[in-house]
Design an enzyme around this catalytic site. Structure first.
Site, short mmCIF file in Angstrom:
data_model
loop_
_atom_site.label_atom_id
_atom_site.label_comp_id
_atom_site.label_asym_id
_atom_site.label_seq_id
_atom_site.Cartn_x
_atom_site.Cartn_y
_atom_site.Cartn_z
N GLU A 130 117.48 48.94 2.13
CA GLU A 130 116.84 49.84 1.15
C GLU A 130 117.70 50.03 -0.10
O GLU A 130 117.18 50.11 -1.22
CB GLU A 130 116.59 51.20 1.83
CG GLU A 130 115.86 52.21 0.97
CD GLU A 130 114.46 51.77 0.59
OE1 GLU A 130 113.59 51.75 1.46
OE2 GLU A 130 114.24 51.44 -0.60
N VAL A 133 117.71 47.71 -3.70
CA VAL A 133 116.79 47.79 -4.85
C VAL A 133 116.53 49.25 -5.21
O VAL A 133 116.14 50.05 -4.36
CB VAL A 133 115.44 47.12 -4.53
CG1 VAL A 133 114.54 47.10 -5.76
CG2 VAL A 133 115.63 45.71 -4.00
N ILE A 137 116.05 55.29 -4.80
CA ILE A 137 114.58 55.35 -4.73
C ILE A 137 114.13 54.62 -3.46
O ILE A 137 114.48 53.45 -3.28
CB ILE A 137 113.92 54.66 -5.95
CG1 ILE A 137 114.49 55.20 -7.26
CG2 ILE A 137 112.40 54.80 -5.90
CD1 ILE A 137 114.06 54.39 -8.50
N GLY A 188 132.34 53.34 -16.64
CA GLY A 188 132.13 52.84 -15.28
C GLY A 188 130.68 52.47 -14.97
O GLY A 188 130.34 52.17 -13.83
N GLU A 191 130.23 46.69 -15.26
CA GLU A 191 131.39 46.02 -14.66
C GLU A 191 132.23 45.37 -15.77
O GLU A 191 131.71 45.09 -16.85
CB GLU A 191 130.92 44.88 -13.74
CG GLU A 191 129.89 45.26 -12.71
CD GLU A 191 130.51 45.88 -11.48
OE1 GLU A 191 131.71 45.67 -11.26
OE2 GLU A 191 129.79 46.60 -10.77
N ASP A 202 120.98 40.68 -11.93
CA ASP A 202 120.85 41.79 -10.97
C ASP A 202 119.37 42.18 -10.82
O ASP A 202 118.86 42.30 -9.70
CB ASP A 202 121.70 42.98 -11.47
CG ASP A 202 121.51 44.23 -10.66
OD1 ASP A 202 122.16 44.36 -9.61
OD2 ASP A 202 120.71 45.11 -11.07
N LYS A 206 116.66 41.75 -7.55
CA LYS A 206 115.87 42.88 -7.05
C LYS A 206 114.37 42.57 -7.07
O LYS A 206 113.65 42.88 -6.12
CB LYS A 206 116.18 44.14 -7.87
CG LYS A 206 117.61 44.65 -7.63
CD LYS A 206 118.01 45.69 -8.66
CE LYS A 206 119.41 46.25 -8.37
NZ LYS A 206 119.91 47.09 -9.47
N GLY A 303 124.83 54.05 -8.33
CA GLY A 303 125.79 55.15 -8.13
C GLY A 303 126.01 55.40 -6.65
O GLY A 303 125.16 55.08 -5.82
N1 HSE Z 1 124.47 47.21 -11.44
C1 HSE Z 1 123.26 47.81 -11.01
C2 HSE Z 1 122.59 48.52 -12.17
C3 HSE Z 1 123.45 48.83 -9.95
O1 HSE Z 1 123.15 48.64 -13.25
O2 HSE Z 1 121.46 48.96 -11.98
C4 HSE Z 1 123.54 48.25 -8.60
O3 HSE Z 1 122.34 47.66 -8.21
#
Ligand code: HSE
Length: 431
Positions: A130, A133, A137, A188, A191, A202, A206, A303
């Protein structure tokens, strides 16, 4: 009372938060599930690092493969990250040792999810993700369980918090991409190597996962369009605003007849579209199907707090005995579906040309558009600055293939065109 023993592998930000929240909520978890949850092993790369918690020597373990085969352990929580390497070995090994697995690792699931879900069925254990993604949520469980009675045809939204934060800051503060990225890294949010976020990978992982769950297909994790936000400048955000649009990085999956149309790219979206006002690091996902119609899920997409919420939700689902399939259906029932040929995609297109301000430039643009059967809906030229001009246009509905032909031909003419930015327009209020 049955006790569930878990091993957490990876003690970074998220691992630590999961550990702390399990400890803090252990009595609630017991009341809600009727079972006791014990963290019996934790593995970290650096077991001597100070983390502000006391972990006994018998709990801390350097070698994760001691944990994956520990007969006491029922559930392995993998929080290392990365599609391959140690995370992959840990999860394969855990399933083969008949351990349930919970992971937040979207890259691993997008790449190896089909193979892993076959193993989870074979060894009769759960593989749940879970947290991979939408952070906190509960989108995966909503699609798999809450919407089980529906045939979905559309899943889309803002699935990356970092890029949403960057676009929001660019819009609200008028700062350019690289300055905002530096700020995001300092805070933060991004990255030090921002590629996975800013180049769309990313969000691509997802949407690959959601698309597979939503449409019951084998995972499509490559071959589709993935564009990030590096190319977007303040000028684009400003022009978009003047015309009543915002720019958002969207991940979109649709079922189009017997094909899957899946992609990640920035979009101009009207101010009043559902996800237009989802700003900062927030994520939002729209899921459309029959008979339910359209549903929207919004919340913190990243987070440590939200991610730990999702991880613990998976752990307790296993404790409750929910014998759920990883992707919402038996791996052998997942269909292999092919991708829609994106050259046939049709939409309006926003194109901005940073050009030399000399006679004939506009003619070059319009003749290339005409040659490729593309009709202009809006056209604007900004007053010239130091001999360069910004020409912005929005087309009527056009075909991707024709737009690409125009871009290819004009971008070769380097002495006229210094930069060309194309952003697809998503111009419907309701889908
Ligand atoms: N790096 C992702 C984002 C968070 O910025 O949404 C982790 O999935």
């Amino acid at each position: 009372m049955k006790v569930f023993n878990i091993g957490i592998i990876g003690l970074g930000n998220i691992g630590l938060e999961v550990y702390k929240n399990i400890k803090k909520n252990s009595s609630d978890i017991q009341k809600k599930t009727g079972f006791k949850l014990n963290v019996v092993k934790v593995s970290a790369k650096n077991i001597n690092k100070k983390r502000g918690i006391s972990l006994s020597k018998s709990v801390l373990q350097k070698n994760p493969f001691e944990i994956t085969k520990d007969p006491k352990i029922d559930i392995i929580v993998e929080l290392i990250g990365g599609a391959d390497g140690i995370a992959k070995r840990v999860v394969f090994d855990a399933l083969k040792n008949k351990k349930h697995v919970v992971t937040a690792n979207k890259a691993l699931i997008a790449k190896h999810g089909d193979a892993l879900s076959v193993l989870s069925e074979k060894y009769e254990v759960n593989l749940l993700f879970e947290a991979a993604v939408g952070g906190g949520i509960p989108i995966i469980r909503s699609i798999k369980q809450g919407l089980i009675a529906n045939k979905l045809h559309h899943i889309y939204g803002i699935l990356n918090g970092t890029t949403n934060y960057i676009l929001t800051e660019m819009e609200q503060k008028g700062e350019n991409f690289s300055n905002v990225l530096k700020d995001a890294q300092r805070l933060g949010y991004a990255e030090s190597n921002p590629t996975a976020d800013v180049d769309g990978h990313d969000a691509a992982d997802k949407i690959s996962i959601l698309s597979s769950i939503g449409f019951g297909t084998k995972i499509i994790n490559k071959g589709f369009l993935v564009e990030g936000i590096r190319n977007i400048e303040i000028d684009d955000i400003k022009f978009a605003k003047e015309l009543g649009y915002k720019i958002k990085l969207l991940a979109i999956a649709e079922r189009v007849k017997n094909k899957i149309k899946q992609r990640v790219h920035p979009c101009l979206i009207p101010f009043n579209l559902d996800v237009a006002n989802i700003d900062d690091v927030t994520n939002a996902i729209v899921v459309d199907g029959q008979p339910i119609g359209r549903t929207i899920y919004e919340g913190p997409g990243a987070g440590k707090g939200p991610t730990s919420s999702a991880v613990i939700s998976d752990i307790t689902s296993i404790m409750l005995g929910n014998d759920e399939f990883s992707f919402g259906l038996s791996p052998s029932s997942k269909k292999r579906m092919s991708l829609f040929n994106f050259s046939n995609h049709q939409s309006k297109y926003y194109i901005r040309f940073l050009t030399k301000d000399v006679p004939g430039v506009l003619a070059k643009i319009t003749s290339s558009l005409a040659k490729n059967k593309i009709s202009i809906s809006n056209l604007l030229q900004e007053p010239s600055l130091k001999g360069t001009a910004n020409i912005m246009l929005i087309t009527h509905n056009s075909k991707e293939l024709n737009i690409q032909r125009v871009l290819k031909s004009l971008s070769k003419q380097k002495k006229f065109f210094k930069k060309i930015v194309m952003i697809r327009v998503r111009d419907f209020k309701k889908l």
